[in-house]
Design an enzyme around this catalytic site. Structure first.
Site, short mmCIF file in Angstrom:
data_model
loop_
_atom_site.label_atom_id
_atom_site.label_comp_id
_atom_site.label_asym_id
_atom_site.label_seq_id
_atom_site.Cartn_x
_atom_site.Cartn_y
_atom_site.Cartn_z
N ASN A 10 0.64 -0.98 0.17
CA ASN A 10 0.08 0.11 0.30
C ASN A 10 1.11 0.91 0.38
O ASN A 10 1.12 1.21 0.96
CB ASN A 10 -0.96 -0.20 1.58
CG ASN A 10 -2.33 1.23 1.21
OD1 ASN A 10 -1.66 1.98 0.34
ND2 ASN A 10 -2.50 1.32 2.53
N ARG A 87 -2.45 -2.18 -3.05
CA ARG A 87 -3.56 -1.24 -3.05
C ARG A 87 -3.67 0.20 -4.07
O ARG A 87 -2.93 0.56 -4.02
CB ARG A 87 -4.13 -0.91 -1.56
CG ARG A 87 -4.82 -0.05 -1.06
CD ARG A 87 -4.79 0.75 -0.02
NE ARG A 87 -5.80 1.55 -0.34
CZ ARG A 87 -5.85 2.52 0.80
NH1 ARG A 87 -5.09 2.79 1.42
NH2 ARG A 87 -7.22 2.85 0.87
N HIS A 176 -12.48 2.44 0.60
CA HIS A 176 -13.09 1.59 1.73
C HIS A 176 -13.83 0.35 1.56
O HIS A 176 -14.18 -0.52 1.88
CB HIS A 176 -13.76 2.13 2.69
CG HIS A 176 -12.87 3.18 3.96
ND1 HIS A 176 -13.62 3.44 4.53
CD2 HIS A 176 -11.74 3.13 4.05
CE1 HIS A 176 -13.33 5.04 5.25
NE2 HIS A 176 -11.27 4.15 4.59
N ARG A 237 -10.39 14.87 8.76
CA ARG A 237 -11.80 15.31 7.78
C ARG A 237 -13.02 16.00 7.63
O ARG A 237 -13.35 14.77 9.03
CB ARG A 237 -11.70 14.22 6.49
CG ARG A 237 -10.64 14.03 5.52
CD ARG A 237 -10.85 12.22 4.50
NE ARG A 237 -9.72 11.74 4.91
CZ ARG A 237 -10.17 10.69 4.30
NH1 ARG A 237 -11.13 10.36 3.64
NH2 ARG A 237 -8.96 9.53 5.05
N GLU A 381 -7.73 -5.88 5.49
CA GLU A 381 -7.70 -5.39 3.86
C GLU A 381 -6.34 -5.53 3.41
O GLU A 381 -6.41 -6.90 1.82
CB GLU A 381 -7.74 -3.84 4.00
CG GLU A 381 -8.92 -3.01 4.10
CD GLU A 381 -8.74 -1.76 4.64
OE1 GLU A 381 -8.81 -0.26 3.55
OE2 GLU A 381 -8.01 -1.29 5.28
#
Ligand code: ADP
Length: 395
Positions: A10, A87, A176, A237, A381
């Site tokens: 990733n 990813r 996601h 965020r 993940e």
């Protein structure tokens, strides 16, 4: 056939997270992080078995970090690495599933870069470096957006003029997806249901947060949109704000677009509301000590999350369970109970003890007796990316 090893990568603009996944073992054989790449204090950290180690790689870039990683991976894999799973944040409308990395796939990922100008070019750095270092290995791209390509048009379109969608791809994509997919499969297993015949609400709550409605193994709606800024309150965020906020801030404060983007992505969310931290653990501790900002941040976070879950329920024919995952979802009984308290119209209620003890990698059901199922499911993940890579190796 002996159990196979997949390296999962990733890549960010100055970092690489990695994990070596063996299909037969739940623990990663090797995992770690290269960070501050490109700077004089670039460093590679890794963990193998119980042992941790690190190595400075001054001015090392992505390729240098991967080159240092190569012998570690070969040794941990006993010389048998079968593939690499990468990813990739944005697959646009082109990718509805994981894809073997060849010239055509690389071209399509590059073409999607305008939709994710920070993420996709960084992901590509890692992919290109890994292809140079491992030219003969099968490499696969797994997209955060792909799982949500099953959203119906009424869920993915914004109420904007048609040409912005047709000519410029302005629509809701969702992110996601790898996590939402993994935990919904695990939830079905835990509940003794078939994923192909079950309906779930998922709250993935990490530094980024999103909800998802999953019906028969397919994403039907999700809270993130064109970018990962839409939807829930997150670490830094803002999630949803009035779309006129941009022009309001520009007019009244003279702020530039860059300044407003910085505000909404880096200075808002839990950090902005609390004035203290983007980290939920710190906020829970501060709330215990009566910190007003932390208390407010937690209240807004949970209310907005509950509101999003209620909205997602419009996409479900029935509710087989609500799933909590991600660092906050897996570890915070407080956030779970406060969120569920806003959802009593759905008859949701938690068992206090089960909620309290289901933390730190423990999964299971936490609903009160006789109430709809609520599950905590640790996400993974990396494993999902490895499974997708293996599936393409088999194909
Ligand atoms: P990322 O999205 O970067 O993968 P994680 O899924 O690791 O992030 O989630 C990070 C968040 O999880 C942080 O806000 C962190 O404070 C929170 N978290 C981790 N452990 C706990 C805990 N015991 N209680 C509350 N929040 C926690």
């Amino acid at each position: 056939m002996p159990a196979r090893n997949i390296l999962v990568i990733n890549c960010g603009s100055s970092s690489i997270k990695f994990a070596l996944v063996n299909e037969a073992h739940s623990q990663f054989t090797l995992s770690g992080l290269a960070e501050r790449l490109g700077s004089h204090d670039a460093v590679l950290h890794w963990q193998r078995g119980g042992e941790k180690d690190s190595l400075m790689i001054p001015n090392g870039d992505h390729r240098a970090a991967l080159a240092q990683l190569l012998p570690l991976v070969q040794s941990a894999a006993g010389g048998k690495l079968h593939g690499i799973g990468h990813r990739v944040v944005h697959g646009g409308e082109h990718f509805t599933a994981a894809s073997r990395l060849d010239e055509a796939t690389l071209r399509a990922i590059r073409a999607t870069a305008p939709l994710a100008p920070l993420h996709n070019p960084a992901n590509l750095l890692g992919i290109e470096a890994a292809i140079k270092l491992f030219p003969n290995l099968t490499q696969v791209a797994v997209f955060d957006t792909a799982f949500h390509q099953t959203l119906p048009e009424h869920a993915f379109r914004y109420a904007l003029p048609d040409h912005l969608y047709r000519e410029h791809g302005v629509r809701r994509y969702g992110f996601h997806g790898t996590s939402h997919r993994f935990v919904s499969h695990r939830a079905a297993e835990l509940a003794g249901l078939s994923v192909g015949d079950s309906s779930w609400l998922v709250a993935h709550l990490g530094n980024g947060c999103s909800t998802c409605a999953i019906v028969n193994g397919q994403s039907r709606d999700t809270s993130m949109g064109l970018t990962p800024l839409e939807g829930l309150v997150m670490g830094t965020r803002s999630g949803d704000v009035d779309p006129n906020l941009h022009s309001h801030l520009a007019r009244t404060l003279g702020w530039s677009l860059e300044r407003i983007e910085q505000l909404l992505n880096k200075e808002s969310g839990l950090l902005g509301l609390s004035g203290l931290s983007n980290d939920m653990r710190s906020l829970e501790q501060a709330r215990e000590q009566g910190h007003a900002g932390a208390t407010l941040a937690i209240e807004v976070f949970c209310y907005r999350l509950a509101k999003s879950l209620a909205a997602m329920s419009c996409a479900l024919p029935q509710l087989d369970g609500l799933i909590f995952t991600g660092g906050i979802g897996e570890n915070s009984p407080l956030i779970r109970s406060k969120t569920v308290a806003h959802l009593t119209l759905f008859n949701l209620a938690l068992d206090k003890e089960a909620n309290a003890r289901t933390v730190r990698g423990v999964g299971g059901s936490i609903q009160a007796y006789g109430h709809p199922r609520v599950l905590v499911v640790p996400t993974n993940e990396e494993r999902q990316i490895a499974l997708d890579t293996l599936a393409l190796l088999n194909a």
